[in-house]
Scaffold this motif. Structure first.
Motif, PDB file in Angstrom:
ATOM      1  N   THR A  62      -2.547   1.537   8.542  1.00 30.60           N
ATOM      2  CA  THR A  62      -3.562   0.639   9.061  1.00 30.60           C
ATOM      3  C   THR A  62      -2.917  -0.680   9.654  1.00 30.60           C
ATOM      4  O   THR A  62      -2.855  -1.182  10.730  1.00 30.60           O
ATOM      5  CB  THR A  62      -4.690   0.322   8.407  1.00 30.60           C
ATOM      6  N   THR A  63      -1.914  -1.179   8.658  1.00 28.76           N
ATOM      7  CA  THR A  63      -1.431  -2.105   8.937  1.00 28.76           C
ATOM      8  C   THR A  63       0.202  -2.164   9.640  1.00 28.76           C
ATOM      9  O   THR A  63       0.217  -2.965  10.558  1.00 28.76           O
ATOM     10  CB  THR A  63      -0.887  -2.959   7.421  1.00 28.76           C
ATOM     11  N   TRP A  82      -0.858   5.785   1.638  1.00 23.72           N
ATOM     12  CA  TRP A  82      -0.251   5.751   3.045  1.00 23.72           C
ATOM     13  C   TRP A  82      -1.167   5.595   4.374  1.00 23.72           C
ATOM     14  O   TRP A  82      -0.734   5.091   5.109  1.00 23.72           O
ATOM     15  CB  TRP A  82       0.606   7.114   3.054  1.00 23.72           C
ATOM     16  N   GLU A  83      -2.414   5.834   4.193  1.00 20.54           N
ATOM     17  CA  GLU A  83      -3.420   5.711   5.221  1.00 20.54           C
ATOM     18  C   GLU A  83      -3.538   4.418   5.497  1.00 20.54           C
ATOM     19  O   GLU A  83      -3.649   3.654   6.437  1.00 20.54           O
ATOM     20  CB  GLU A  83      -4.563   6.467   4.628  1.00 20.54           C
ATOM     21  N   GLU A  84      -3.651   3.607   4.389  1.00 16.73           N
ATOM     22  CA  GLU A  84      -3.848   1.942   4.291  1.00 16.73           C
ATOM     23  C   GLU A  84      -2.742   1.156   4.827  1.00 16.73           C
ATOM     24  O   GLU A  84      -2.816   0.314   5.578  1.00 16.73           O
ATOM     25  CB  GLU A  84      -4.331   1.507   2.861  1.00 16.73           C
ATOM     26  N   LYS A 125      -0.171  -1.985  13.492  1.00 18.38           N
ATOM     27  CA  LYS A 125      -0.212  -3.217  14.207  1.00 18.38           C
ATOM     28  C   LYS A 125       1.161  -3.855  14.508  1.00 18.38           C
ATOM     29  O   LYS A 125       1.500  -4.138  15.543  1.00 18.38           O
ATOM     30  CB  LYS A 125      -1.242  -4.129  13.262  1.00 18.38           C
ATOM     31  N   ALA A 156       0.811  -1.241   0.018  1.00 16.23           N
ATOM     32  CA  ALA A 156      -0.008   0.048  -0.044  1.00 16.23           C
ATOM     33  C   ALA A 156       0.894   1.139   0.127  1.00 16.23           C
ATOM     34  O   ALA A 156       0.523   2.218  -0.879  1.00 16.23           O
ATOM     35  CB  ALA A 156      -0.865  -0.111   1.230  1.00 16.23           C
TER      36      ALA A 156
END
Lengths: 464, 235, 243
Positions: free
Chosen positions: C57-58, C52-54, C61, C46
């Motif tokens: 998200t990963t 970059w936003e997606e 974590k 991504a």
């Protein structure tokens, strides 16, 4: 897809399939790497030289307003007329105005990349003037009605046979396979042009603020002649070409030569500080410097990518770029090719229209590693991708990456995905590389990797 | 009152620049996590001699380096012992190449040497016809300096007979004194600053080898537009 | 030492032997392996595609799970560069900036970890083959890894390393680039394996499975007699030849 993007894809598809073309470019650039490495090794410290060069350009670009004012004031003090052009149309208008005022007709040009950028030759020809390019490579591509293939080596894509045929057709000369004889043909034709031309037009590699001079780097002596014999000299210069001090050239001239063509110094490095001065034997009666913005201030406003204005147009990043080596210069459809072109073109001509150039990179970083002024080229490509997507996401990509993010954050789902993949790949050969193959972009030329009979996490589980 | 449009564009451009610069840019090398210092506190120029190719300190080392560079550039370099030897050498080259007409300018080094050739001369001192110079077999000029580091000849429109003399004829012969040999590029710019403190010539040129091109298949050809031969006679 | 091993998604799915080899090597050296199985991906696909936003998200974590670890080893130069170099950029100006920086400081690519951090060279491996090494771009240019894998290979018994002319040239994978511009990606890959073939090697070895996945895909399609193998597998190869 924008017209520029689909044209790029079309060009890239045709050119990567042309093995002869690929071999030609790679052979030419292989020679470059050998001589460049030799000259780099002569520096006592090339890496420190790069850092110093980057710092000097940083200072120049980050105080551009004061340097430009000083530059113009110093030029004007010695009788040079300085013109300011916000865009291409203004620059063309200024130049045509100068020529018309002189009632001039014939123009000799040394290499001007900013001229390519503003399509100056077309405008001059439309206004009824005769324009002749004097740099050998530029002369050749002008005869072919082509854009330069590389902003340092404009005719790199042509063989001597093709050039011989071109000269026979356009100039009526006998065919020859000797590069020397071909060069001499151009020499004979152009000698007369220098003497008879009314106007000489040049670019500028550097503008020295402290002394009010432009500096031109060339090998052939064509710029020297262009700026010596005609009565008027017009230099077109991008506003970012500023160097604060004259002695900065002690660093930039050998670095440009080394990074650009693997030379210790380019044949002629010449600083022009005005028209013919009292007591001088020759030189133009009038000297005009046209300063061009044409969206450079747009790039300047992007602090993150501002260092792209440090570029000294050595072409080094093109020469090491694996993309350039496989598609060549014409595929880009832009004035500035290769990595630096991919970085600046979206700023100069519109992000959405030209964003494809930032995606057409494997981000290998060879460009950044080679750049003599340390422009963070491949990271800027990443930033342009981010900016383009933030402005306008691709309709199907956005949900796809959202779904992937969800999948990646749920390891159980990810495991299930792999299990499904294992089933899917049993049936995939039925549709492989057909119109309904969802991964055809991959399978058209490559075999798909297989989900392993036992994934890592499954293996880990068995060990417990 | 109608505003001067030219002035407007100047102000427009400077205005856009100032607005753009209101955001500071990361300093060079920052992304590599290299140790960095504010650029305003650095003096990059002061270190330039330390990064450039090494040059020995003695005259012998420097002349040897100049010779190596000149040879690599396919220029001819000869170190001569006296003015007489220089004149004799010039006559020898003139005979070997069959010069019929010479372009030059007035200078203590060129005057006697050129007169001794006994050939028709085009002098640039009081203006000249371009076609007349173009028909000369050689341009003979003085220079400001020879630069060991790069094998370059430094000329200006004041020291070397104008702009065209060193590029229009097919052969450029430079006459220099050994005191004119300097170490490196930073010394060349220092010399220019001192020598021309009262006003720079309109042209300053570093000539490094004869005119050359690699535009056809990246194969080196000499004499693309400027001189095919460069000869440096140093006395 | 307790070593946390980050296994990239494609190694997990397609090249588990590379990961398993790393585990076995590190355990033989006396270290304890922690495998955070809730992590699957570093977020690079991504990120490289502009999302970059997606990607964050990963990556969040990853940041959270690896926060309290001692040291993190990644069997991939590319994913290593993502976490080490690009996380700080991805999270610049966010509340995670500090976490990204502190994770960056303790992340190592596998060969770099062995040579630089553990100071080992000889792993007792045996691999009686002629090989050539492909420098993955992210490992080479983002992380400065060049000598580390060669030092390790120099100790492998029976192995002959022949450098190819294009060792440092990009193979053309480039993540989503390989699908967006497959024609350029393929041409680059052809140049790469062409250079490898010239050496007469039987294997292309690399510390990046993603490059090898692309090169192997091309080799298989074009029926070339050359195999690819991850460095960790070579270093874990201990059997004696049968004859």
């Amino acid at each position: 897809m924008t017209p520029a993007a689909s044209q790029f894809k079309k060009n890239a598809t045709a050119l990567t399939a042309d093995l002869r073309h690929r071999a030609l470019i790679r052979t030419a650039l292989k020679k470059y790497e050998v001589v460049r490495d030799d000259k780099v090794s002569r520096f006592q410290n090339w890496q420190s030289a790069r850092q110093s060069a980057a710092e000097i350009k940083w200072d120049a670009v980050n105080h551009l307003d004061t340097h430009l004012v000083e530059f113009a004031r110093n030029l004007e003090a010695r009788g040079t007329q300085v013109h300011w052009a916000s865009n291409a149309a203004q620059a063309r208008e200024i130049i045509i105005g100068i020529i018309q005022e002189r009632k001039a007709h014939s123009i000799i040009k040394s290499k001007v990349m900013t001229g390519e950028e503003i399509h100056l030759n077309d405008a001059l020809e439309k206004a009824g003037f005769e324009v002749v390019e004097s740099d050998l490579g530029e002369y050749i591509v002008q005869l072919r009605h082509e854009a330069p293939y590389h902003f340092v080596f404009p005719a790199m894509h042509l063989t001597r046979g093709e050039i011989s045929d071109l000269f026979s057709k356009e100039l009526g000369t006998a065919p020859t396979d000797s590069p020397e004889e071909l060069t001499m043909i151009a020499r004979r034709v152009l000698r007369d042009k220098y003497i008879t031309a009314d106007i000489g037009i040049s670019g500028a590699n550097f503008g020295i603020a402290e002394t009010g001079m432009i500096s031109i780097t060339e090998n052939e002596g064509n710029a020297r002649l262009t700026c010596a014999l005609p009565k008027v000299h017009i230099a077109l210069m991008g506003i970012e070409k500023i160097l604060p001090k004259l002695e900065d050239l002690a660093l930039f001239l050998p670095m440009l030569a080394t990074a650009g063509a693997g030379q210790v110094m380019t044949g002629y490095n010449t600083m022009y500080g005005g028209p013919r001065q009292p007591g001088e034997a020759d030189g133009p009666e009038a000297f005009h410097v046209v300063l061009l913005d044409n969206n450079r201030t747009q790039l300047l406003a992007d602090a993150e990518q501002r260092d792209a204005l440090h570029c000294i147009r050595c072409g080094g990043c093109l020469n090491v770029c694996p993309i350039y080596k496989n598609i060549g210069g014409h595929a880009y459809g832009a004035t500035y090719q290769g990595p630096i072109g991919a970085v600046i073109t979206p700023h100069l001509r519109g992000l959405q229209q030209w964003k494809h150039l930032s995606f057409a990179s494997s981000l290998c970083g060879a460009c950044t590693q080679t750049c003599p002024v340390k422009i963070d080229l491949h990271h800027h490509l990443l930033q342009s991708r981010r900016n383009a997507i933030a402005q306008k996401p691709v309709w199907w990509e956005k949900p796809l990456f959202q779904a992937l993010a969800f999948l990646f954050n749920h390891a159980g789902l990810f495991s299930l995905g792999m299990k499904l993949g294992r089933i899917g790949q049993v049936f995939h050969p039925l549709i492989k590389n057909t119109g309904i193959d969802p991964v055809r972009a991959w399978t058209r030329s490559r075999e798909l990797p297989k989900v392993a009979p036992q994934t890592f996490r499954e293996w880990w589980q068995t060990r417990k | 009152m109608v505003a001067n449009p030219k002035m407007n564009e100047r102000e427009n451009i400077l205005g856009r620049i100032r607005e753009a610069l209101s955001l500071p840019a990361p300093i060079p090398g920052a992304h590599h996590g290299e140790p960095s210092h504010p650029v305003s506190e650095c003096d990059a120029a002061a270190h330039i001699p330390e990064w450039l190719p090494r040059v020995g300190v003695t005259f012998e080392e420097q002349i040897a380096l100049f010779r190596t560079n000149a040879t690599e550039l396919k220029a001819d370099f000869l170190l001569l012992d006296s003015q007489e030897e220089l004149v004799a050498k010039l006559r020898e080259i003139a005979a070997a190449e069959g010069w019929k007409k010479v372009a030059t300018h007035s200078h203590e080094l060129t005057d006697d040497a050129c007169a001794a050739l006994g050939l028709p001369m085009v002098r640039t001192d009081n203006g000249y016809e371009a076609r007349d110079m173009e028909s000369c077999d050689v341009g003979i000029s003085a220079c400001d300096a020879l630069i060991a580091q790069t094998g370059s000849v430094l000329v200006t429109s004041q020291s070397a007979g104008g702009r065209a003399l060193s590029v229009l004829p097919p052969h450029h012969v430079v006459l220099a004194r050994r005191e004119q040999l300097i170490a490196d590029l930073p010394s060349a710019f220092a010399l220019l600053k001192t020598k021309y403190a009262s006003g720079y010539p309109s042209l300053i040129s570093f000539i490094t080898g004869p005119s050359r091109t690699g535009d056809i298949e990246r194969i080196l050809v000499l004499g693309a537009h400027g001189p095919k031969k460069l000869t440096i006679l140093c006395v | 030492m307790k070593i946390t091993l980050f296994i990239p998604c494609f190694i997990d799915a397609c090249f588990p032997k590379a990961g398993a080899s790393a585990v076995e090597i590190l355990e033989r050296l006396g270290h304890t392996i922690d495998y955070p199985k809730e992590l699957t991906c570093c977020g690079q696909p991504a990120f490289n595609s502009g999302y970059w936003e997606e990607s964050r998200t990963t990556a969040i974590k990853v940041l959270e799970r690896l926060k309290d670890t001692e040291v993190v080893v990644i069997v991939s130069g590319s994913c290593g560069a993502m976490i080490k170099n690009f996380y700080p950029e991805l999270f610049a100006g966010t509340e995670y900036e500090e976490a990204a920086r502190s994770l960056s400081a303790k992340v190592y690519e596998f060969s770099d970890f062995l040579v630089t951090k553990l100071g080992v060279g000889d792993l007792g491996a045996q691999f009686p083959h002629k090989v050539t090494f492909h420098d993955g771009c992210h490992g080479l240019r983002e992380l400065g890894i060049k000598q580390q894998p060669r030092k390790l290979l120099a100790h492998v018994r029976g192995l002959e390393l022949v450098e190819m002319g294009e060792a440092e040239s990009c193979c053309g994978f480039g993540g989503t680039f390989s699908a967006k511009f497959p024609m350029i990606s393929t041409a680059m890959g052809e140049n790469k394996y062409g250079s490898a073939l010239e050496t007469g090697a039987e294997y292309i070895v690399s510390n990046d499975s993603s490059c090898l996945m692309h090169i192997q895909g091309l080799l298989d399609r074009q029926g070339k007699p050359l195999r690819t193998i991850h460095l960790a597998e070579v270093l874990n190869h201990r059997q004696l030849p049968h004859s």
